[in-house]
Design an enzyme around this catalytic site. Sequence first.
Site, PDB file in Angstrom:
ATOM      1  N   ASP A   1       0.842  -1.186   0.000  1.00 26.55           N
ATOM      2  CA  ASP A   1       0.000   0.000   0.000  1.00 26.55           C
ATOM      3  C   ASP A   1       0.884   1.244   0.000  1.00 26.55           C
ATOM      4  O   ASP A   1       1.755   1.398   0.873  1.00 26.55           O
ATOM      5  CB  ASP A   1      -0.884  -0.031   1.259  1.00 26.55           C
ATOM      6  CG  ASP A   1      -2.018   0.962   1.176  1.00 26.55           C
ATOM      7  OD1 ASP A   1      -1.927   1.905   0.356  1.00 26.55           O
ATOM      8  OD2 ASP A   1      -2.986   0.795   1.933  1.00 26.55           O
TER       9      ASP A   1
ATOM     10  N   TYR B   1     -10.102  15.382  -8.794  1.00 26.82           N
ATOM     11  CA  TYR B   1      -9.282  14.346  -9.439  1.00 26.82           C
ATOM     12  C   TYR B   1      -8.247  14.978 -10.388  1.00 26.82           C
ATOM     13  O   TYR B   1      -7.048  14.710 -10.296  1.00 26.82           O
ATOM     14  CB  TYR B   1     -10.178  13.363 -10.205  1.00 26.82           C
ATOM     15  CG  TYR B   1      -9.426  12.503 -11.175  1.00 26.82           C
ATOM     16  CD1 TYR B   1      -8.412  11.665 -10.735  1.00 26.82           C
ATOM     17  CD2 TYR B   1      -9.698  12.540 -12.548  1.00 26.82           C
ATOM     18  CE1 TYR B   1      -7.694  10.890 -11.632  1.00 26.82           C
ATOM     19  CE2 TYR B   1      -8.989  11.758 -13.441  1.00 26.82           C
ATOM     20  CZ  TYR B   1      -7.985  10.942 -12.979  1.00 26.82           C
ATOM     21  OH  TYR B   1      -7.271  10.181 -13.851  1.00 26.82           O
TER      22      TYR B   1
ATOM     23  N   ILE C   1     -28.260   7.719 -21.072  1.00 26.50           N
ATOM     24  CA  ILE C   1     -27.426   8.681 -21.790  1.00 26.50           C
ATOM     25  C   ILE C   1     -27.488   9.978 -20.992  1.00 26.50           C
ATOM     26  O   ILE C   1     -28.580  10.561 -20.833  1.00 26.50           O
ATOM     27  CB  ILE C   1     -27.949   8.916 -23.222  1.00 26.50           C
ATOM     28  CG1 ILE C   1     -27.871   7.621 -24.031  1.00 26.50           C
ATOM     29  CG2 ILE C   1     -27.177  10.045 -23.903  1.00 26.50           C
ATOM     30  CD1 ILE C   1     -28.506   7.714 -25.421  1.00 26.50           C
TER      31      ILE C   1
ATOM     32  N   GLY D   1     -20.247  17.831 -14.138  1.00 20.62           N
ATOM     33  CA  GLY D   1     -18.797  17.795 -14.358  1.00 20.62           C
ATOM     34  C   GLY D   1     -18.393  17.311 -15.743  1.00 20.62           C
ATOM     35  O   GLY D   1     -17.211  17.348 -16.092  1.00 20.62           O
TER      36      GLY D   1
HETATM   37  N1  UFG Z   1     -21.978   8.247 -20.124  1.00 18.32           N
HETATM   38  C1  UFG Z   1     -23.328   8.075 -20.333  1.00 18.32           C
HETATM   39  N2  UFG Z   1     -23.955   7.066 -19.657  1.00 18.32           N
HETATM   40  C2  UFG Z   1     -23.306   6.255 -18.761  1.00 18.32           C
HETATM   41  C3  UFG Z   1     -21.920   6.449 -18.560  1.00 18.32           C
HETATM   42  C4  UFG Z   1     -21.279   7.461 -19.252  1.00 18.32           C
HETATM   43  O1  UFG Z   1     -23.960   8.798 -21.105  1.00 18.32           O
HETATM   44  O2  UFG Z   1     -23.951   5.378 -18.160  1.00 18.32           O
HETATM   45  C5  UFG Z   1     -21.267   9.313 -20.864  1.00 18.32           C
HETATM   46  C6  UFG Z   1     -20.630  10.354 -19.966  1.00 18.32           C
HETATM   47  O3  UFG Z   1     -21.553  11.355 -19.614  1.00 18.32           O
HETATM   48  C7  UFG Z   1     -19.495  10.853 -20.844  1.00 18.32           C
HETATM   49  C8  UFG Z   1     -19.103   9.634 -21.687  1.00 18.32           C
HETATM   50  O4  UFG Z   1     -20.217   8.737 -21.582  1.00 18.32           O
HETATM   51  O5  UFG Z   1     -19.954  11.843 -21.690  1.00 18.32           O
HETATM   52  C9  UFG Z   1     -17.856   8.942 -21.186  1.00 18.32           C
HETATM   53  O6  UFG Z   1     -18.022   8.707 -19.779  1.00 18.32           O
HETATM   54  P1  UFG Z   1     -17.047   7.758 -18.928  1.00 18.32           P
HETATM   55  O7  UFG Z   1     -17.622   7.700 -17.540  1.00 18.32           O
HETATM   56  O8  UFG Z   1     -16.840   6.481 -19.654  1.00 18.32           O
HETATM   57  O9  UFG Z   1     -15.663   8.525 -18.951  1.00 18.32           O
HETATM   58  P2  UFG Z   1     -15.307  10.032 -18.524  1.00 18.32           P
HETATM   59  O10 UFG Z   1     -15.181  10.827 -19.801  1.00 18.32           O
HETATM   60  O11 UFG Z   1     -16.230  10.555 -17.499  1.00 18.32           O
HETATM   61  O12 UFG Z   1     -13.923   9.886 -17.752  1.00 18.32           O
HETATM   62  C10 UFG Z   1     -12.806   9.130 -18.215  1.00 18.32           C
HETATM   63  C11 UFG Z   1     -12.007   8.669 -17.013  1.00 18.32           C
HETATM   64  C12 UFG Z   1     -11.404   9.841 -16.265  1.00 18.32           C
HETATM   65  C13 UFG Z   1     -10.658  10.743 -17.219  1.00 18.32           C
HETATM   66  C14 UFG Z   1     -11.505  11.117 -18.406  1.00 18.32           C
HETATM   67  C15 UFG Z   1     -10.664  11.863 -19.387  1.00 18.32           C
HETATM   68  O13 UFG Z   1     -12.847   7.937 -16.102  1.00 18.32           O
HETATM   69  O14 UFG Z   1     -10.500   9.343 -15.288  1.00 18.32           O
HETATM   70  O15 UFG Z   1     -12.020   9.947 -19.044  1.00 18.32           O
HETATM   71  O16 UFG Z   1     -11.351  12.155 -20.569  1.00 18.32           O
HETATM   72  F1  UFG Z   1     -10.319  11.882 -16.540  1.00 18.32           F
END
Ligand code: UFG
Length: 327
Positions: A51, A142, A206, A281
Site C-alpha cells: 500500500d 481528481y 445517456i 462535471g
Molecule cells: N456516459 C453516459 N452514460 C453512462 C456512462 C457514461 O452517457 O452510463 C457518458 C458520460 O456522460 C461521458 C461519456 O459517456 O460523456 C464517457 O463517460 P465515462 O464515464 O466512460 O468517462 P469520462 O469521460 O467521465 O472519464 C474518463 C475517465 C477519467 C478521465 C476522463 C478523461 O474515467 O479518469 O475519461 O477524458 F479523466
Amino acid sequence: MKVMVTGGAGYIGSVATEMLVESGYDVVVFDNLFQGHRAAVHPGATFILGDLADKAQIDAAFEAHPDIEAVMHFAAYSLVGESMQNPFKYLDCNVTNALRLLESMDEHDVRKFILSSTANLFDDPETIPITEKERIVPGSPYGESKAIIERFLHWLDKTGKIKYCALRYFNAAGASETRGEDHHPETHLIPLVLQVALGQRDRLKIFGDDYDTPDGTCVRDYIHIKDLAQAHILALNDLDKGSRKYNLGNGAGYSVKQVIEAARQITGHPIPADVVDRRPGDPATLIAGSETIRKELGWEPKYPSIEAIVETAWNWHKNHPNGYGDK
Ligand code: UFG
C-alpha cells in the site's frame, strides 16, 4: 530493465504489465488490491501486495529489488464524479501516496518515473484538439490531484532527482486478449453498454443530449488500452533525453450515441437507451491533440476506430461475464 508498476492489478496497469513482460522487461507489480484484481497480474511479473499509504512498504519493495530502475505509477483513484463528492480521498490517496512513492524512489536512487495523468487537466479548453499548449484548468479534485503531481515533478526534474513523463490519457477503453475492464461499481460508458448487451443490465442511461455537439451527446476520444500501454513503453525508453508531458488520444471524437451505435453493430443487441439529465462535471467535447508524441516517439495507435476498440472490449466481456470474479 526492471520496472515497478504501481496499480499493476488494475485496468490500465495490468495491460501495461502484460506488454512490458511480453516485451522482455522484468516487472514488479505493487498493488493493494483495493480496486485491482490479483488474477489480472501477468504471471511473469513479481507481485507485491503493498500500500502506497505506508512508506515502509514502499521502501521494503525497493530494498527487495535494488535493481528497479523505473516506476510506472498507475495506482490512483480516477473518477471525476466521485472526486467531486469526496475530494479528500483524492488529495490523500492520489497526491500524498505519489509524494511518498517519489520520496522513496529518491532514497533508493530510482530516477525514472512515468505518471498516469489525465485529460481532466483541461476543463473548458480553448482549442480542440487539446494539445500540450492548452492551459491547465483542472475540472475536478481528481484533475487537480494530477496537476499537483505534474507540478511537483517539474521541480523534481529541475533539482535533478527524477526524469519523468506525464501521459495525459483521454478515455482509456478496450481490452487485450486476456485483460479488460472490471470496476466495482462500473461507471464507464463502454463496459456499461456491453453489460446491457450481455443482459446484465436492462437499459443504458445517456447523460444529456443537449450539449453543443453534432448529436447533442458528449464527445470523447477513446484510446485503446494497448495503444496506451505502448505509449508508456516508448516514453520510458526515451526518458534519458529529458522529461516531458504528452496528451494521449486518437485525435478522433465519438459521441455517446455513436459509441452505442457501434456496440449495437458489434454485439447485434438493440441496447435500449434513455436520455436522462446531464452528469455534473462532464465537459461537452474532449479530443486529444497527440501530434507531439507521434512525432517525438513515433507512437501510432493500432486501434484508432471506435469499432475496433468496442470489439476488443466485447470479446473480453463475453469471455469474462463476471470480470475477474473476485469482487
Ligand atoms: N456516459 C453516459 N452514460 C453512462 C456512462 C457514461 O452517457 O452510463 C457518458 C458520460 O456522460 C461521458 C461519456 O459517456 O460523456 C464517457 O463517460 P465515462 O464515464 O466512460 O468517462 P469520462 O469521460 O467521465 O472519464 C474518463 C475517465 C477519467 C478521465 C476522463 C478523461 O474515467 O479518469 O475519461 O477524458 F479523466
